[in-house]
Each structure stands twice: as C-alpha cells, then as structure tokens.
Design an enzyme around this catalytic site. Structure first.
Site, mmCIF file in Angstrom:
data_model
loop_
_atom_site.group_PDB
_atom_site.id
_atom_site.type_symbol
_atom_site.label_atom_id
_atom_site.label_comp_id
_atom_site.label_asym_id
_atom_site.label_seq_id
_atom_site.Cartn_x
_atom_site.Cartn_y
_atom_site.Cartn_z
ATOM 1 N N TYR A 159 6.543 1.368 60.718
ATOM 2 C CA TYR A 159 6.219 2.413 59.896
ATOM 3 C C TYR A 159 5.716 3.955 59.802
ATOM 4 O O TYR A 159 5.964 4.787 59.298
ATOM 5 C CB TYR A 159 5.979 1.937 58.110
ATOM 6 C CG TYR A 159 5.726 2.745 57.111
ATOM 7 C CD1 TYR A 159 6.694 2.477 56.433
ATOM 8 C CD2 TYR A 159 4.613 2.472 56.382
ATOM 9 C CE1 TYR A 159 6.598 2.960 54.832
ATOM 10 C CE2 TYR A 159 4.204 2.926 54.736
ATOM 11 C CZ TYR A 159 5.449 3.038 54.120
ATOM 12 O OH TYR A 159 4.933 4.237 53.359
ATOM 13 N N LYS A 163 6.474 7.849 58.762
ATOM 14 C CA LYS A 163 5.372 8.331 57.840
ATOM 15 C C LYS A 163 4.967 9.502 58.697
ATOM 16 O O LYS A 163 4.366 11.157 58.656
ATOM 17 C CB LYS A 163 4.693 7.871 57.457
ATOM 18 C CG LYS A 163 5.283 6.576 56.370
ATOM 19 C CD LYS A 163 6.390 7.304 55.240
ATOM 20 C CE LYS A 163 6.583 6.591 54.553
ATOM 21 N NZ LYS A 163 7.626 7.407 52.714
#
Length: 255
Positions: A159, A163
């Site tokens: 994740y 990002k």
C-alpha cells in the site's frame, strides 16, 4: 487559474460512493461544481450520493459504476464523464484499496490488484483527461495519496509503495504540465475515521486508541477535513500551488 476560467466547473471523482470520496463530492457540490461520481459501489450508493450532491448545490450530477482494476476502465470513465457533462475541469483520483500482509507474504495477484487500482488507474485517468484539459486551457488533477506514502508501518509495504508512487507521479506531472495551465497536487490523509476504518480497527481490541495515540493532534481525522483540503486545491484559493503533497494527518509523519 482563477474560478472564472473554470466556469462551468465540472469535477470527476473516483471512489466517490462512500468515505472520503463522497465527502469530496459534497464539498465540491457546495462550491457549485457539477460532478461525475465514479465508484465500484452499488447503484443505490451512487444514486444517494448524486442526490445529496444536488441538494448541496451541484448544478448537475451523474455517476457510473467503474472497476478501475480493469484495463481500459479509467479511460472509459473519463470518456463517459466528458460525454455526460461536456468537460472535466478537476479530476480527483481518490479510489484505492489495501492489502495488509507482512513483507514476504504478498502474491503477484496482490501486487497487480493494488497497483492497478491505487496507481495505474490514477496514471491512466490523468493521461485520458489531458486532451480535454488542454482544449479548455487548463485544469486541476488531485491524487489522494496517504501518509503511508511517506512513512513505514507494519504490513504496509505494498500500500505504501503505491501511495509513494502517487506522490512522485504528482511531482513529475506537475513539472511537465504546469506551463499548460494544468495544476497537479496530492493530498495525503492520515488516520481518518471513515466507516471502513472504524469497522476494521474496531474489531481489534485497543486499535482505535492506538491509532489516535500515534497522532500528535490526539485524535483521528474526519473525512470532511480531507475533503476541505481537496476543495482548497480545486478552487481559486489554491491557484499557485503546484506539485505539492498536502498532508492532512494531524502531525502523524512528524513523530
């Protein structure tokens, strides 16, 4: 770019059926934007969000169910928004998914799925909207990244990677597109009290208290606080901000 140069104002928001995306839609509706809401949610969720946007002042609002993990979906979404509303002045790439595992346990399917939604969809939606923005004389592109793109945490390698990629994409796009009147920025929320997060963390004893305790402000943020940051960047108030990642995290990354 002033407000006058983006009238009528139209925003396309992904992941707009709930949580932060829905709050962004409502914030922009209250500022007079027409809206195209895209999400993988249910028709009922999107219909409710569209109706609320109109109640809050959106001159027009429409929606479409989109699986942004699918090849070509981002481009088709942009085409649908342009066909329905005629222009896109602001693109908000908000859609995102998580896959929490200790490093070493991720599969290729995990990697491909998270990258497809969190990074590739924003990349290709941004490319797809460029011809319209260029023809209009400018526009705004806002990526919703995360504080996890700037710091490390357990079970967040994948994740956080996506990002961090969004934050770099923001800077590179801004560098290339600024002279064409296209502003590109990102917003990085910290721990936000969305229904999804409250339900997920609430199943783990003490997790909500732990998350709030990691924030110097002493609390979790609210989705509307992120939405207000996006609205700032989408309107004339943010007209001289380019290539910036705006942290809305209560100071999470400074500890």
């Amino acid at each position: 770019m002033t407000d006058a140069t983006i009238t009528p104002r139209v925003a396309l928001i992904t992941g707009a059926s709930r949580g932060i995306g829905r709050e962004i839609a409502w914030a922009l509706a209250g500022r007079g934007f027409s809206l195209f809401l895209a999400a993988e949610g249910t028709p009922a969720e999107l219909d409710e969000a569209v109706a609320e946007c109109r109640r809050r002042g959106a001159p027009d609002a429409a929606s479409g169910i989109v699986d942004l993990a699918a090849a070509g979906a981002a481009e088709a979404m942009v085409a649908a928004a342009l066909a329905r509303l005629g222009r896109v002045d602001v693109l908000v790439n908000n859609a995102g998914i998580r896959c929490r595992k200790a490093f070493g346990g991720f599969t290729r399917a995990d990697f491909d799925g998270v990258v497809a939604v969190n990074l590739a969809a924003a990349f290709f939606a941004s490319q797809a909207v460029l011809p319209a923005m260029r023809a209009q004389g400018g526009g705004r592109i806002i990526h919703i990244a995360s504080q996890m793109g700037s710091v490390a945490a357990e079970e967040n390698a994948l994740y956080g990677l996506t990002k961090a990629g969004l934050i770099h994409l923001t800077r590179n796009m801004a560098f290339e597109l600024a002279r064409e009147g296209i502003q590109v920025n990102s917003v990085s929320p910290g721990p936000i009290a969305t229904r999804f997060n409250l339900d997920t963390w609430g199943r783990q004893p003490g997790k909500l208290e732990t998350m709030a305790g990691r924030v110097p402000a002493g609390r979790m943020g609210e989705a509307w606080e992120v939405a207000e940051a996006v609205a700032f960047l989408a309107t004339a108030a943010g007209s001289y901000i380019q290539g910036h990642d705006l942290l809305v995290d209560g100071g999470y990354v400074i500890h």
